[in-house]
Design an enzyme around this catalytic site. Structure first.
Site, mmCIF file in Angstrom:
data_model
loop_
_atom_site.group_PDB
_atom_site.id
_atom_site.type_symbol
_atom_site.label_atom_id
_atom_site.label_comp_id
_atom_site.label_asym_id
_atom_site.label_seq_id
_atom_site.Cartn_x
_atom_site.Cartn_y
_atom_site.Cartn_z
ATOM 1 N N SER A 3 1.759 -10.008 -0.431
ATOM 2 C CA SER A 3 1.412 -8.576 -0.667
ATOM 3 C C SER A 3 1.517 -7.888 0.778
ATOM 4 O O SER A 3 1.895 -6.853 0.846
ATOM 5 C CB SER A 3 -0.164 -8.195 -1.024
ATOM 6 N N GLU A 54 -9.791 5.979 3.116
ATOM 7 C CA GLU A 54 -10.532 4.985 3.573
ATOM 8 C C GLU A 54 -9.681 3.775 4.191
ATOM 9 O O GLU A 54 -8.559 3.736 3.125
ATOM 10 C CB GLU A 54 -11.561 4.350 2.697
ATOM 11 N N LYS A 85 0.552 -1.349 -0.064
ATOM 12 C CA LYS A 85 0.213 -0.067 -0.028
ATOM 13 C C LYS A 85 0.877 1.359 -0.049
ATOM 14 O O LYS A 85 0.492 2.343 -0.711
ATOM 15 C CB LYS A 85 -0.944 -0.037 1.267
#
Ligand SMILES: *Cc1c(COP(=O)(O)O)cnc(C)c1O
Length: 386
Positions: free
Chosen positions: A371, A106, A84
């Site tokens: 990830s 969010e 991210k």
């Protein structure tokens, strides 16, 4: 393809007030992102702050067990623990270029919230993160991290009190404060140009992996595997390989309690096209277009939609769809931990699970995107008696 669309998918289904903000975001992106100055600043952050390039690790023990060469792309080793941060930093740089000093976001599992709060702390920006109350409870460690980083975390009590509702609240905030606020969306979802911007910022994953596998093996992989929530880590690693048809791209969705249980997050596998959060894509919805509750043991996959580009790649037959249940993911998290000494995020554990269900040839080269790391999931793992 028409501008802002991937086949029929994508677009910009938003109120007028946001239309001009999206136009200006797109214009900024088109003019700023290609400049050498932006590229240098972004690459420097990715290298010195995030710790890129992340390693491509040949996992020998699971390779022996599976009967193929399994390489792990270690996004779990990024600063803040997942992919991210690549996108959060890129978008924070865009906000800076647009002169916007208030950032909203969010978050589901809290990884995007932490990444955004981190980027804001680094660049001296105000940060407000919307998070469903249900997720606040199951990801309390990440809530604390965000607060420590100086962000305000706003609990969302509407609807299912998860990621979908947090996204709706963030869009509502943006509508009111759009003049001085940039909304950093955390995945390849939302109205154009977000799906393209987020993919571009995440595409570093695939570009590095391609270079690394060529240097390790002298050829491209046969298969690339990634889990899919909104689709940003998947598009990030797929993008460099999409045009090379010999590379199979496998997208793994969360089957929750089972695809036929009605409690899953498999929008590509079981959804139908519809509009959510400003774009057209596959969605879990009823015949009236009401969004259905998604479920997954991993908060980061617990979203009833998926990005428009993945929706298009499904229809064009370019990606192969797989799923893993909650139980499969938990077991795979334990398997990778014990076999390779890597505790993966529960999201990534879904991708790991399909290694055991797919069949490979002994000389196959597989790249699997890890990830994120599993530290944030320790509470959930303890609850499930792992
Ligand atoms: C957020 C998250 C995901 C799911 O989001 P995508 O946009 O589909 O990548 C997957 N893995 C981890 C570790 C995450 O934090």
């Amino acid at each position: 393809m028409t501008r802002g669309h991937f086949g029929q998918f994508g677009g910009r289904y938003v109120p007028d007030t946001l239309f001009s903000a999206l136009e200006s975001l797109e214009a900024t992106y088109r003019t700023i992102a290609p400049t050498q100055e932006f590229k240098d600043e972004f690459s420097k952050l990715l290298k010195d702050y995030v710790g890129r390039p992340t390693p491509l690790f040949l996992a020998e023990r699971i390779s022996a067990e599976i009967g193929a060469k399994i390489y792990l792309k270690r996004e779990d080793l990024n600063h803040t623990g997942a992919h991210k941060i690549n996108n959060a930093l890129g978008q924070a740089l865009l906000a800076k270029a647009m002169g916007k000093r208030r950032i909203i976001a969010e978050t589901g599992a809290g990884q995007h919230g932490v990444a955004t709060a981190t980027a804001c702390a680094l660049m001296g920006m105000d940060c407000v993160v919307y998070m469903g109350e249900e997720d606040i409870q199951r990801q309390s460690l990440n809530v604390y991290r965000m607060k420590l980083l100086g962000a305000t975390v706003v609990p969302v009590t509407a609807g299912s009190r998860t990621l979908k509702d947090a996204t709706t609240e963030a869009i509502r905030d943006w509508l009111t404060n759009v003049n001085h606020t940039h909304y950093i969306i955390g995945s390849v979802v939302g109205p154009h140009p977000y799906p393209t911007i987020v993919r571009d910022f995440q595409s570093i994953i695939g570009r590095e992996a391609k270079k690394q596998i060529l240097s390790a093996e002298g050829r491209l992989p046969d298969t690339v595997i990634a889990c899919v929530g909104g689709g940003s880590n998947a598009m990030g690693i797929f993008h460099a390989f999409v045009k090379t048809k010999s590379v199979a791209l496998v997208a793994v969705e969360a089957a929750g309690h089972g695809l036929d249980s009605g409690e899953h997050s498999a929008a590509l596998n079981r959804g139908t096209p519809g509009v959510l959060h400003g774009s057209l894509s596959y969605l879990l919805q009823d015949s009236f277009g009401q969004i259905q509750l998604a479920h997954s043991v991993s908060a980061g996959l617990d979203y009833p939609g998926v990005g428009p580009e993945l929706s298009y790649l499904k229809d064009s037959g370019r990606i192969r769809l797989e799923t893993a249940t909650d139980t499969d993911a938990l077991a795979s998290c334990r398997w990778l931990s014990r076999t390779e000494g890597i505790i993966p995020a529960l999201e990534s554990s879904h991708a790991i699970a399909v290694l055991k269900t797919m069949s490979f040839k002994s000389d196959d080269i597989v790249i699997l995107n890890v990830s994120g790391r599993g530290d944030k999931d320790i509470g959930t793992l303890m609850e499930h008696g792992l």
